[in-house]
Design a protein around this motif. Structure first.
Motif, PDB file in Angstrom:
ATOM      1  N   ILE A   4     -60.623 -49.238 -23.913  1.00  0.00           N
ATOM      2  CA  ILE A   4     -61.660 -49.614 -24.874  1.00  0.00           C
ATOM      3  C   ILE A   4     -61.943 -48.395 -25.737  1.00  0.00           C
ATOM      4  O   ILE A   4     -62.304 -47.338 -25.221  1.00  0.00           O
ATOM      5  CB  ILE A   4     -62.953 -50.049 -24.147  1.00  0.00           C
ATOM      6  N   LEU A   5     -61.763 -48.528 -27.046  1.00  0.00           N
ATOM      7  CA  LEU A   5     -61.981 -47.404 -27.950  1.00  0.00           C
ATOM      8  C   LEU A   5     -63.472 -47.143 -28.146  1.00  0.00           C
ATOM      9  O   LEU A   5     -64.246 -48.070 -28.354  1.00  0.00           O
ATOM     10  CB  LEU A   5     -61.328 -47.679 -29.305  1.00  0.00           C
ATOM     11  N   THR A   6     -63.861 -45.875 -28.077  1.00  0.00           N
ATOM     12  CA  THR A   6     -65.248 -45.498 -28.306  1.00  0.00           C
ATOM     13  C   THR A   6     -65.416 -44.788 -29.650  1.00  0.00           C
ATOM     14  O   THR A   6     -66.534 -44.441 -30.022  1.00  0.00           O
ATOM     15  CB  THR A   6     -65.775 -44.592 -27.180  1.00  0.00           C
ATOM     16  N   GLU A   7     -64.318 -44.557 -30.365  1.00  0.00           N
ATOM     17  CA  GLU A   7     -64.340 -43.946 -31.699  1.00  0.00           C
ATOM     18  C   GLU A   7     -63.319 -44.660 -32.572  1.00  0.00           C
ATOM     19  O   GLU A   7     -62.392 -45.286 -32.057  1.00  0.00           O
ATOM     20  CB  GLU A   7     -63.983 -42.448 -31.635  1.00  0.00           C
ATOM     21  N   GLN A  14     -60.459 -49.828 -34.234  1.00  0.00           N
ATOM     22  CA  GLN A  14     -61.865 -49.556 -34.486  1.00  0.00           C
ATOM     23  C   GLN A  14     -62.640 -49.429 -33.169  1.00  0.00           C
ATOM     24  O   GLN A  14     -62.145 -49.791 -32.101  1.00  0.00           O
ATOM     25  CB  GLN A  14     -62.478 -50.693 -35.320  1.00  0.00           C
ATOM     26  N   ILE A  15     -63.863 -48.969 -33.297  1.00  0.00           N
ATOM     27  CA  ILE A  15     -64.751 -48.818 -32.142  1.00  0.00           C
ATOM     28  C   ILE A  15     -64.938 -50.171 -31.456  1.00  0.00           C
ATOM     29  O   ILE A  15     -65.175 -51.181 -32.103  1.00  0.00           O
ATOM     30  CB  ILE A  15     -66.125 -48.274 -32.596  1.00  0.00           C
ATOM     31  N   GLY A  16     -64.835 -50.172 -30.116  1.00  0.00           N
ATOM     32  CA  GLY A  16     -65.089 -51.377 -29.336  1.00  0.00           C
ATOM     33  C   GLY A  16     -63.876 -52.254 -29.112  1.00  0.00           C
ATOM     34  O   GLY A  16     -63.942 -53.194 -28.331  1.00  0.00           O
ATOM     35  N   GLN A  33     -60.812 -36.549 -24.421  1.00  0.00           N
ATOM     36  CA  GLN A  33     -61.494 -36.371 -25.705  1.00  0.00           C
ATOM     37  C   GLN A  33     -62.699 -37.300 -25.834  1.00  0.00           C
ATOM     38  O   GLN A  33     -63.459 -37.211 -26.794  1.00  0.00           O
ATOM     39  CB  GLN A  33     -60.527 -36.654 -26.868  1.00  0.00           C
ATOM     40  N   GLY A  34     -62.858 -38.224 -24.905  1.00  0.00           N
ATOM     41  CA  GLY A  34     -63.969 -39.170 -24.965  1.00  0.00           C
ATOM     42  C   GLY A  34     -63.760 -40.231 -26.032  1.00  0.00           C
ATOM     43  O   GLY A  34     -64.719 -40.820 -26.534  1.00  0.00           O
ATOM     44  N   LEU A  35     -62.507 -40.501 -26.376  1.00  0.00           N
ATOM     45  CA  LEU A  35     -62.201 -41.470 -27.419  1.00  0.00           C
ATOM     46  C   LEU A  35     -62.029 -42.888 -26.885  1.00  0.00           C
ATOM     47  O   LEU A  35     -62.022 -43.837 -27.665  1.00  0.00           O
ATOM     48  CB  LEU A  35     -60.924 -41.047 -28.158  1.00  0.00           C
ATOM     49  N   ALA A  36     -61.881 -43.018 -25.566  1.00  0.00           N
ATOM     50  CA  ALA A  36     -61.663 -44.341 -24.986  1.00  0.00           C
ATOM     51  C   ALA A  36     -62.108 -44.363 -23.530  1.00  0.00           C
ATOM     52  O   ALA A  36     -62.254 -43.325 -22.896  1.00  0.00           O
ATOM     53  CB  ALA A  36     -60.188 -44.711 -25.079  1.00  0.00           C
ATOM     54  N   LEU A  37     -62.326 -45.592 -23.028  1.00  0.00           N
ATOM     55  CA  LEU A  37     -62.636 -45.836 -21.619  1.00  0.00           C
ATOM     56  C   LEU A  37     -61.582 -46.783 -21.067  1.00  0.00           C
ATOM     57  O   LEU A  37     -61.067 -47.636 -21.799  1.00  0.00           O
ATOM     58  CB  LEU A  37     -64.002 -46.513 -21.477  1.00  0.00           C
ATOM     59  N   ALA A  55     -71.291 -51.500 -32.580  1.00  0.00           N
ATOM     60  CA  ALA A  55     -71.314 -52.175 -33.888  1.00  0.00           C
ATOM     61  C   ALA A  55     -72.286 -51.476 -34.824  1.00  0.00           C
ATOM     62  O   ALA A  55     -72.001 -51.306 -36.018  1.00  0.00           O
ATOM     63  CB  ALA A  55     -71.686 -53.639 -33.714  1.00  0.00           C
ATOM     64  N   ALA A  56     -73.408 -51.054 -34.289  1.00  0.00           N
ATOM     65  CA  ALA A  56     -74.375 -50.328 -35.114  1.00  0.00           C
ATOM     66  C   ALA A  56     -73.793 -48.989 -35.553  1.00  0.00           C
ATOM     67  O   ALA A  56     -73.950 -48.581 -36.714  1.00  0.00           O
ATOM     68  CB  ALA A  56     -75.668 -50.114 -34.336  1.00  0.00           C
ATOM     69  N   LYS A  57     -73.104 -48.317 -34.651  1.00  0.00           N
ATOM     70  CA  LYS A  57     -72.471 -47.039 -34.980  1.00  0.00           C
ATOM     71  C   LYS A  57     -71.390 -47.236 -36.041  1.00  0.00           C
ATOM     72  O   LYS A  57     -71.282 -46.459 -36.999  1.00  0.00           O
ATOM     73  CB  LYS A  57     -71.880 -46.424 -33.713  1.00  0.00           C
TER      74      LYS A  57
END
Length: 148
Positions: A4-7, A14-16, A33-37, A55-57
């Motif tokens: 799951i992408l976080t960035e 895309q994110i999410g 890098q904290g870019l995904a889970l 979505a807000a981000k």
């Protein structure tokens, strides 16, 4: 491996979004890098909650990029170059020249995001497309004048 992408990542999505990547890429680059889970059962359930936050981000980033694109659209760069016969330039105006001129104006743009098919080799006015985000592009006016 599903992650799951976080960035926003231009090469992946895309994110999410849940995307499929190789385990080594996820383990060695995306996770540190904290870019995904990792897309485990727990994380997928948690994703529903985080989707609203993401979505807000995403919308905030999009609005910022639209604002930057609007500012870039208003920029007109004037570059002065030495000229030979018939208004041909010694050398040319490249994407690197446009990047440095934009940086002088306070815009941070990667050279690869300046979409210039061929270097400019003559005097005149030109419009150059600049990619601000994956789906947002701006145009900058470039005027090449004779250096006196």
């Amino acid at each position: 491996m599903k992650v799951i992408l976080t960035e926003n990542l231009s090469s992946l999505g895309q994110i999410g979004q849940v995307v499929n990547v190789t385990p080594g890429y996820a383990r060695n680059y995306l996770f540190p890098q904290g870019l995904a889970l990792e897309a485990t059962g727990k994380n997928v359930k948690e994703l529903e909650h985080r989707k609203r936050v993401l979505a807000a981000k995403r919308e905030k980033i999009r609005q910022e990029m639209l604002s930057v694109a609007e500012k870039i659209n208003q920029v007109k760069l004037v570059l002065r170059r030495k000229v030979a016969d018939e208004d041909k330039l010694y050398g040319s105006v490249s994407a690197a020249d446009i990047q440095s001129a934009l940086e002088e104006r306070g815009f941070t743009v990667a050279r690869k995001d300046i979409q210039l098919d061929q270097p400019i080799k003559q005097l005149g006015e030109f419009t150059v497309s600049v990619r601000v985000d994956a789906q947002i592009a701006a145009t900058v006016g470039v005027v090449v004048e004779k250096e006196e």
